[in-house]
Design a protein around this motif. Structure first.
Motif, PDB file in Angstrom:
ATOM      1  N   PRO A 132       0.774  -1.027  -0.107  1.00 30.50           N
ATOM      2  CA  PRO A 132      -0.015   0.025   0.042  1.00 30.50           C
ATOM      3  C   PRO A 132       0.955   1.317  -0.042  1.00 30.50           C
ATOM      4  O   PRO A 132       2.055   1.340   0.481  1.00 30.50           O
ATOM      5  N   GLU A 133       0.372   2.097  -0.762  1.00 30.98           N
ATOM      6  CA  GLU A 133       0.968   3.602  -0.659  1.00 30.98           C
ATOM      7  C   GLU A 133       0.752   4.417   0.670  1.00 30.98           C
ATOM      8  O   GLU A 133      -0.450   4.202   1.178  1.00 30.98           O
ATOM      9  N   LEU A 134       1.668   4.830   1.090  1.00 31.37           N
ATOM     10  CA  LEU A 134       1.480   5.516   2.571  1.00 31.37           C
ATOM     11  C   LEU A 134       2.082   6.864   2.372  1.00 31.37           C
ATOM     12  O   LEU A 134       2.879   7.314   1.651  1.00 31.37           O
ATOM     13  N   ASP A 135       1.254   8.001   3.313  1.00 33.17           N
ATOM     14  CA  ASP A 135       1.616   9.360   3.198  1.00 33.17           C
ATOM     15  C   ASP A 135       2.636   9.486   4.147  1.00 33.17           C
ATOM     16  O   ASP A 135       3.249   8.363   4.838  1.00 33.17           O
ATOM     17  N   ALA A 174       2.033   8.384   7.767  1.00 32.12           N
ATOM     18  CA  ALA A 174       1.984   6.915   8.148  1.00 32.12           C
ATOM     19  C   ALA A 174       3.217   6.158   7.840  1.00 32.12           C
ATOM     20  O   ALA A 174       3.214   5.155   8.590  1.00 32.12           O
ATOM     21  N   ALA A 175       3.750   6.391   6.851  1.00 30.16           N
ATOM     22  CA  ALA A 175       5.014   5.829   6.632  1.00 30.16           C
ATOM     23  C   ALA A 175       5.988   5.993   7.844  1.00 30.16           C
ATOM     24  O   ALA A 175       6.821   5.114   8.395  1.00 30.16           O
ATOM     25  N   LEU A 183       4.728   3.803  10.803  1.00 38.94           N
ATOM     26  CA  LEU A 183       4.781   2.534  10.315  1.00 38.94           C
ATOM     27  C   LEU A 183       6.576   2.151  10.772  1.00 38.94           C
ATOM     28  O   LEU A 183       6.875   0.995  11.343  1.00 38.94           O
ATOM     29  N   ALA A 239       0.688  -4.906   8.052  1.00 39.05           N
ATOM     30  CA  ALA A 239       0.466  -3.985   7.185  1.00 39.05           C
ATOM     31  C   ALA A 239       0.220  -4.282   5.842  1.00 39.05           C
ATOM     32  O   ALA A 239      -0.273  -3.484   4.988  1.00 39.05           O
ATOM     33  N   ARG A 267       2.808  -4.080   3.786  1.00 42.35           N
ATOM     34  CA  ARG A 267       3.895  -3.534   2.997  1.00 42.35           C
ATOM     35  C   ARG A 267       5.053  -4.267   2.612  1.00 42.35           C
ATOM     36  O   ARG A 267       5.821  -4.303   1.711  1.00 42.35           O
TER      37      ARG A 267
END
Length: 117
Positions: free
Chosen positions: A18-21, A24-25, A28, A83, A85
């Protein structure tokens, strides 16, 4: 000859991650670092760190003192894996006894701690 056995876990960026802003990145990444620090403090994780080749899907390497099945279970509890990722590849590793040693250290629980903030 005696041999030491370890387990290596390779963290890979999933092609469907998933792409994260940015926020959020960062959250994580802190959760990931805290997970590794807690594993290290419990004594099952000997070493871990990022792999720096940005052209590769491999993002990190961990060395465990437990067998592959337990290392797989522990690595799959990583927040980045949960998540969606990252995925994990676990491999048994054997070296001549004493060829590799690990010194006591402290793992940072967050990016801010790693940066000295």
């Amino acid at each position: 000859m005696d041999f030491d056995r370890f387990t290596v876990a390779l963290l890979q960026l999933r092609p469907d991650a998933p792409e994260l802003d940015e926020a959020a990145a960062a959250a994580l990444q802190d959760a990931h670092m805290n997970h590794l620090a807690e594993l290290h403090e419990s004594g099952v994780l000997l070493a871990a760190g990022p792999l720096l080749d940005t052209d590769s899907p491999f993002r990190g390497l961990s060395i465990f003192r437990v067998g592959p099945a337990e290392a797989q279970a522990l690595a799959e509890r990583d927040p980045g894996v949960l998540a969606g990722r990252y995925s994990v590849t676990v491999l048994p590793w054997m070296v001549p006894g004493g060829a590799v040693t690990f010194s006591p250290t402290r793992f940072p629980h967050s990016a801010a701690e790693a940066a000295g903030d």
